[in-house]
Structure formats: C-alpha cells, structure tokens
Design a protein around this motif. Structure first.
Motif: not given
Length: 153
Positions: A70-76, A114-120, A123-137
């Motif tokens: 509940n404290e972690t957000k999925l942001i598109v 669209h950019k997909i992000r998981i944000q704690k 607001s620290e950057d998570l490892e999964v966001n790097k995966v989303f960035d690679k998928m986007s590329l």
C-alpha cells in the motif's frame, strides 16, 4: 478442584493465551492463577498485549506485505502526465482478477511510449524500473522500425 470460565477468562486476559493454554495451565496448577501465570511464563507462552493469540506468523507476514504494497506505488506516465497512479497491492489484485487485460494494457502502454515505474514511499529508484526502461527501449525500437517499414511500402 474445578476450573471455571471466569478463571480461564482472567488468565487469558492477563497472559494473552488461548482458552486451551489457559485451561491447561490452571489444571496443572490446581486453579491457582499466579502459579498458572508463572507456569505459562516458564513455557514462553505469554504473548505481549495487542497480539491476538490466534494470529500466526503467516498472517503477520501477510499484513506486513499488504502494508508495504500500500505504501509502494505503480505509476504509468506519458511524457510528464501521470496516467495511472495506484498502490502495488491494488495492482496485484487487478492482475490476478484480470490477467489478460493487464498483459494487453502493459504491452499497449510500452508500445505507446508510456513509462512504467514502481515507486517506494521514500521515492528511491528500484531495480525493477531498470527492467521497465529496457523493455521500453526494445519496444520503442520495434515500433519505430515497424512504422518506418509501413511508410516505405
């Protein structure tokens, strides 16, 4: 000596144990409440207040995970505009209930840049966001190449 419900309730209230544990402790100590408390204490069965005796480690873990979700957000986002901002717990529930819709939505979001992000919470950057960035590329390269090929035909 007979053990009555009032004695069991009093011991349960003081030691925060189950009815069975309270009854057994009183029986072992001939109805003596203080001796029963000492008996339970020696067996490490006395639980701190606020922890229901029926609450297991599993449920504590689940509650902790739900709180963290509940404290972690999925942001598109599309450019700088937020299209979707939900807690991860809700995202998981929706994924379980409507898996095909989520898969198609994710593919469409990536295909439309669209950019997909998981944000704690912090607001620290998570490892999964790097995966989303690679998928986007990768998806962006494929869609760009597809668009170029469509123009040449």
């Amino acid at each position: 000596m007979t053990i009555n419900l009032e004695q069991i309730d009093e011991l349960r209230k003081r030691a925060n144990v189950s009815y069975e544990d309270a009854k057994n402790a009183l029986e072992q100590n001939e109805g003596d409440l203080i001796a029963a408390l000492v008996f339970l204490e020696k067996q490490n069965k006395i639980k701190p207040e606020g922890t229901p005796s029926s609450e297991s480690k599993f449920f504590k873990s689940v509650k902790k995970l739900i709180k963290k979700g509940n404290e972690t957000k999925l942001i598109v986002k599309k450019d700088d505009a937020v299209v979707l901002n939900i807690c991860v717990t809700l995202g998981i529930v929706v994924t379980v209930v409507a898996t095909p819709v989520v898969i198609i939505g994710t593919i469409l979001a990536l295909a439309t840049n669209h950019k997909i992000r998981i944000q704690k919470k912090n607001s620290e950057d998570l490892e999964v966001n790097k995966v989303f960035d690679k998928m986007s590329l990768v998806v962006n390269k494929v869609t760009t190449k597809f668009k170029e090929e469509m123009k040449t035909e």
